[in-house]
Every structure is written in C-alpha cells, then in structure tokens.
Design an enzyme around this catalytic site. Sequence first.
Site, mmCIF file in Angstrom:
data_model
loop_
_atom_site.group_PDB
_atom_site.id
_atom_site.type_symbol
_atom_site.label_atom_id
_atom_site.label_comp_id
_atom_site.label_asym_id
_atom_site.label_seq_id
_atom_site.Cartn_x
_atom_site.Cartn_y
_atom_site.Cartn_z
ATOM 1 N N HIS A 115 0.821 -1.215 0.000
ATOM 2 C CA HIS A 115 0.000 0.000 0.000
ATOM 3 C C HIS A 115 0.853 1.263 0.000
ATOM 4 O O HIS A 115 0.350 2.340 -0.300
ATOM 5 C CB HIS A 115 -1.047 -0.015 1.124
ATOM 6 C CG HIS A 115 -0.558 0.344 2.483
ATOM 7 N ND1 HIS A 115 -0.211 -0.586 3.438
ATOM 8 C CD2 HIS A 115 -0.382 1.547 3.086
ATOM 9 C CE1 HIS A 115 0.157 0.018 4.537
ATOM 10 N NE2 HIS A 115 0.071 1.320 4.364
ATOM 11 N N ASP A 251 1.204 -7.626 2.439
ATOM 12 C CA ASP A 251 1.282 -6.194 2.108
ATOM 13 C C ASP A 251 2.738 -5.734 1.920
ATOM 14 O O ASP A 251 3.289 -5.034 2.759
ATOM 15 C CB ASP A 251 0.598 -5.395 3.234
ATOM 16 C CG ASP A 251 0.273 -3.971 2.803
ATOM 17 O OD1 ASP A 251 0.850 -3.506 1.804
ATOM 18 O OD2 ASP A 251 -0.537 -3.325 3.484
ATOM 19 N N SER A 679 4.012 2.363 8.369
ATOM 20 C CA SER A 679 3.813 1.323 7.372
ATOM 21 C C SER A 679 5.098 1.112 6.604
ATOM 22 O O SER A 679 5.750 2.068 6.199
ATOM 23 C CB SER A 679 2.706 1.703 6.416
ATOM 24 O OG SER A 679 1.500 1.295 6.971
HETATM 25 N N1 ARG Z 1 -4.642 0.734 7.423
HETATM 26 C C1 ARG Z 1 -3.345 0.682 6.865
HETATM 27 C C2 ARG Z 1 -2.633 2.064 7.031
HETATM 28 O O1 ARG Z 1 -3.181 2.953 7.605
HETATM 29 C C3 ARG Z 1 -3.313 0.169 5.480
HETATM 30 C C4 ARG Z 1 -4.058 0.945 4.469
HETATM 31 C C5 ARG Z 1 -4.004 0.460 3.054
HETATM 32 N N2 ARG Z 1 -5.086 -0.423 2.694
HETATM 33 C C6 ARG Z 1 -6.348 -0.029 2.333
HETATM 34 N N3 ARG Z 1 -7.234 -0.946 2.091
HETATM 35 N N4 ARG Z 1 -6.715 1.203 2.221
HETATM 36 O O2 ARG Z 1 -2.024 2.593 6.148
HETATM 37 N N1 ASP Z 2 -1.255 1.528 7.897
HETATM 38 C C1 ASP Z 2 -0.537 2.599 8.545
HETATM 39 C C2 ASP Z 2 0.487 3.259 7.633
HETATM 40 O O1 ASP Z 2 0.306 3.326 6.448
HETATM 41 C C3 ASP Z 2 0.066 2.133 9.823
HETATM 42 C C4 ASP Z 2 -0.847 2.370 10.985
HETATM 43 O O2 ASP Z 2 -1.566 3.387 10.987
HETATM 44 O O3 ASP Z 2 -0.811 1.567 11.908
HETATM 45 O O4 ASP Z 2 1.444 3.835 8.047
#
Ligand code: ARG
Ligand code: ASP
Length: 760
Positions: A115, A251, A679
């Site tokens: 991502h 990921d 991330s």
């Molecule tokens: N929650 C994770 C972070 O904040 C991964 C986000 C990417 N994935 C998504 N389905 N939007 O970045």
């Molecule tokens: N998914 C998040 C990021 O892209 C990580 C988090 O918020 O825990 O940095």
Amino acid sequence: MKFERRLETENKVLEEKYDLSNYKESIPMKMMKKWGFALLLLFTPVLTKADEGMWLPQLLKSLNEADMQARGMKMSAEDIYSVNQSSLKDAVVSFGGFCTGELISPEGLVLTNHHCGYGQIQSHSSVENDLLTNGFWAMSREEEIPNPGLFVTFIVRIEEVTSEVLDGITPAMEEEERQERVSLNIDQVVAKATEGTHYGAKVKSMFYGNEYYLFVTETFDDVRLVGAPPSAIGKFGGDTDNWMWPRHTGDFSMFRVYSAPDGSPAKYAEENVPLKPRHFLPINMTGVEDGDFTMVFGFPGRTQEYLTTYSIKPLVETTNPNRIKIRETKLNILKADMDKDAAIRIKYSAKYARVANYYKKWIGENRGLKVTNAIAEKEALEANFQKWADADADRKATYGSLLSKFEQTHKEEQDVILPYNYIREAVYGTEVLTMAAKFRAIIDALPDDKEKSIEGAKAYAKKFFKDYSAATDEKVFAALMGLYHEDIHANFQPALLNAAVKKYKGDMEDYADFIFEKSAMVSEEKVNALLENFNEKAVKQLMKDPAIQLEREFYDIYTQKVKTVMTDTQNALERLNRAYTAGLREMMPEKTFYPDANSTMRVSYGVVDGSNPYDGMRFTSHTYLDGVFQKEMAGADDYIITDRMRELYANKNYGQYADETGKLPVCFTASNHTTGGNSGSPVIDGHGRLIGLNFDRSWESTMSDIKYDKDICRNIAVDIRYVLWVVDVYAGAGHLVEEMTLVKEDPKPVQLPEVEEVVE
Ligand code: ARG
Ligand code: ASP
C-alpha cells in the site's frame, strides 16, 4: 535474566501504569509500591509487556537500553543508533516521506508495503497491463521501473538543538513572534549542519516546542520498482480486512535505490548503480513466538498523546462523526462506479483506498476512545494536575489557570469546527473544485507568480485527468454540496450555493449538471488549452467559470471566517500544550516521557503478543496460509485467490519458508506502539534481524494515536517468511532472495552486563 533486573523493570512498569512517582513522598504509597511489587511478581509469571512509546533513537542509550534488554533485546543501543559505526538506523529509510522502508540487501534492495508502493504500481498500470491485478517482477535490473518524484531518505545523525533554536526567545513573546524567531534560528542551524555537504537537514519541535532536534538527512531520488505481488496477495482482504485482525495480507512491494557510480545521490540516470548501503537487515528465517522481543524502527507520522479532554471532546463528538459521514457518502458513490467499469476501477483505486483508510480508522478511534474510557481517565489526570499546580504558589502562577484556558480556547473555535471539516472533506473532497482552486490561484497570482502557478497547474492537470471520471465526480459534487448546504450554518454558506439551491429547488443533481456542462475544469482539452495560452481572454473566461466562482466563494469563507479563527486557536493551543507537557513532566519526574510522533525517526519496542479485544475474546498472535482459504469461504469480494495460490497451497509447496509445524505463517501481531507512517517499517528481533514488515494496527487499537492501551493495542506485520515465499516460490523471483542474508540459527547468546543495585 537477572532477578534484580527484572524487578527493576517491573518497578518501572508498575510506576508508569499507576503514575506512582507523583506520590513518592507519601508513606502509604511507598508501602503500596512495595506490596505492589510482591503482588505483581506473584501474578505475573512473565515479564509485563512493553508500554507505549515512540522513542528517539539517539536517546535509547540513556532512556531505554536497560529496559529493552530486560525485555529480551540482545543488542546495545549503539547497535541500533550510532554516528561512528554502521548501525540499524542505516538500514531504515523514509519512503517518499509518507511511509518507511528498509534495506535488505547489499545492492540497495528496499522493502516496503504494497500500500506504500501502491501509487507507483498504479501509475505503471493500465487496463491492458494491469500491474495491480497481476503483480510485477523485474527479472533483471534492466526491467526495474523508474519512478519520477519518488525518493528515500536516510538519517545521517540526530542532535538536540534546543538552546540554539530558543536563542533570544522570551516567555512573554507572542506566539507569532516566537515562531518567527524560532524559524530564523532553525534556518541557521540547518545551514550550519549542511554547509559544504550534499546532506539535507530538518529541525523538529518536540513536546510542543519545549525541545528541538536536528535531523541530518541524505536523500536518494533514483528509486526503481522491482516487484509487487498481485493485489490478491498484496491487498488480500481489501477494505473489508483493513485495520482488522485476524489478517492475511501480503502487504509488501520491493524497490531498489540507485546512486551515482561514486555512491552519491543522483537523479535517475542510466549509468546509476545499485546503492551500497551502510547496513542492511539480515533475515530471521525461524520466526518469533509470543513473548519474544520485537522493535519497530520507522517514521511514525502523528500522534497526540498529551491532548487534554478539552481537545479530545470536539474530536470525538464533532470532527470524527462528520468526516466519517462525508467520506461514507463519497465512498458509496465511487464504489458503485468502480464496480461497474474496469477503467474507473483502476483510475480510482488509489484514491478510493486513501479515503476509505481513514474513514475506517476514525470509526475505530472513536469507538476505542469510548470503550477505554479515555476521557474519564484523562479527566482524572487533569484533576490531579490541577491539584498539584494549586499546591504550590510558583506552580500555581505557572500552571494554575492552564486547564481553564484550554477550555476557553476551544470555546472560541466551536463555531468553525464544522465548516472547517466540511471545507476540507466535502469541498476539497470534490475533484472539480480542487481543479478550480488551481485556476483561482493562477488568477490571484497575476502577474507576479503567474508562470510558476501555471507550471504547477500543468503538472497537476496531467495527473488529475489521467485518473479522472467527470461522470463520477459529478455525482460526488451533487452529494457533497447537498451535505454542505444541509449541515453548515448560514454564516458559512456561499451565496452561489444558496442561489443554486433556490434555482434548482434543492435538486443538487440539476445543479451538478449545470456545473459539469458549463465549467471548463472538467475537460482535459479545455484545461490544457487554457494553460497553454493563458491570455486575457482566458482570464475573462475563467472569471465566469461557474466552478471557479463557486470555489472562490468557499475559499473566501475559509480564509476570512474559518482559517483566521483556526490559526488563532492553533497558536493558543500550541502555547498551552507547551506549558501542559512541561507541567506533566515536572509533576512526574520519574516517568520517562516520549515526544509525540512527528514524522521523525523513532523506535518502538514490545513483544510478540495477541490481545483481548472484547470481553470473552482472545486474538492469537499468528495467522497462516490456511486462513486465506477459510476467508474465501466467507465469500466477500475482497477475498480473491489466484489459481497459482490454489495450486501451491494444494501441494503444500512452501519451499524453505514453512515454520517448524509445516505451516506457512502469514501475519503476526505485537505490542509495538505504531501509527500512520510506520507502514513499511521493519519489525526487528532481539538480534537485529528482520522478522516482518509492519503495515497496520487492529481496529480496536486505532485510538492509540491519542491513548495507547497496552492490553488492546497491537501492530500488525506480515511475516518475512511469507514475503520471501511470495517472491521466491509464488513469483519465481528467487534471484532477489539470493541477494539477501538468510539466518537460520540464533547467534550465541550475548552476556548482559551484571546489574549491581539490588532492590530493597
Ligand atoms: N490501514 C493501513 C494504514 O493505515 C493500510 C491501508 C491500506 N489499505 C487499504 N485498504 N486502504 O495505512
Ligand atoms: N497503515 C498505517 C500506515 O500506512 C500504519 C498504521 O496506521 O498503523 O502507516
């Protein structure tokens, strides 16, 4: 572990949990402390889990080293951060300024999340050559794809520069004056730090301007895409599983950093060579178990752990619910169009994911703050603080009225919170209005900065139209303008919007029809023609453009009625928080404080662990490939399994990557305190080896940006063995694994230094 050392650590854990240190003098507390230990020892067979904290790497030696070693780390702080020798920090990069990455080979191979590389992978994709769906692997260096604009940044060194930055600052200074002086001082520090080098530098404020740190950086701009798994792996579970445990997402994506032939940073050029990093992470092939030490090393973006309840309440009660509502409206529209049309799906996939991500996070955050009683707990702390301040004349003068000032300041911004959020989310969440804003800015910049703004708008337009569907945007416009009109007070309504509501009898779709027919902003051809030949006639035409006219009214409302108030309150809050965090530290002198995340390099540490997210429910710490197939049975669209995956699973073809029970590990959780920006961060074991790649938190943890709860908050990582299995076995790109250093056995245990003091 030495018994005394364990006691010492548990002492600290207990103290931090109950903030016993404030009451150091009181005899009953002293006794409780003593008995508390005994009780803790009786009931806690293993060491208590690490608490919250995102630590500055150069302070680990003085603040955390002993604690980290007590929790199972076999390295020294110097192994993690050193300016004299290569250390772990030399293998960690800020990836593009928004994520983290790590070097995993002596030839510049960088690992980050799928991502995080998503925008790049998407930019190289089309319906015919869909790298998002199919994945991509460069089978030779020639096939690696350059990414203009993408960079990675190393940290060369970190230094405290508080006294230089605060030179000439007096407590009586107005906030604006202070800011001006501070930024002049910072310019000098930066100039001195970078003089005669190719380094960059940044000075960042910590604890709301109580301390300042210099980060000297080295940035490389030639970063090429090496590989990405298909979305069925890299985004397995999609938005259904995002922010969720149990998780089965692979990921990750891979890039390679190139330097000039002499090793220095260089723009993309054919003669560039793979970077030889000062350090790269060896890979732990045997995995980790519950209770094992882990640390996360990266660039967390933003936390607000010291907010008062006066700031948390408007967030929970107004800001979050409203931005959730606006985003939900927008997401429903995008999803319907993406489901219908493959070209729209590709154009909007990255935008959709971005909007969906924080939409879901805020829902979790609000819920988490409620179930953990964050407000009641912080109220108790504030009551304590007030008592402490009032108990001494000097303290009373400095801190006595702080909390009531917080209250007053928030009252002043009360009326603009909603318009502020709607302008950000609804107005500038509508694409046509963002394009209109570019042209409004060009007109306003006339004649001085015209050329610059035109250049900026050209670049913007190129990206904008590549991924734009006017038909979709028209629906978003109608819906979000409708919301704005319904929810926002008359004082903040643009006259044009009022007039349109009247004219079209509240039918926003008719209004949208009008805008999208008449405005040049939604046509690539017209926008380019205007930008190519920006003459007087063009300006006249633009002045009449209905999208530009509407955006201008929103912009004026924002600058004249909203931003002015917001800036004043932000400045006032900065000052109040500066005093409040200083006061908290004075009140709890034995507690080790960490500054909020601010996109600077940090280390969090904890242990591999599951969690108890709900009453009667236990999340275990590891998931396996079997879970991917279980999820498929649930039938949601987000659980896609490729034929290749099916075949490898049926044959249990796991190569060298299965664990000792023969299963293929996919993800695991640990108690490391992380946030957005973490991330792609390496999850590292006690010996400095890579065990996984951080990519998320469980949904129940998302309040950790404001309040970390050590029983609930867990970060989610993809197991490095799954990553390598995908690269090697699934994708047949084993030549990349050959670049890495795989470690199958634990190094000989390191003898920890003896601890002298014995706890009374
Ligand atoms: N929650 C994770 C972070 O904040 C991964 C986000 C990417 N994935 C998504 N389905 N939007 O970045
Ligand atoms: N998914 C998040 C990021 O892209 C990580 C988090 O918020 O825990 O940095």
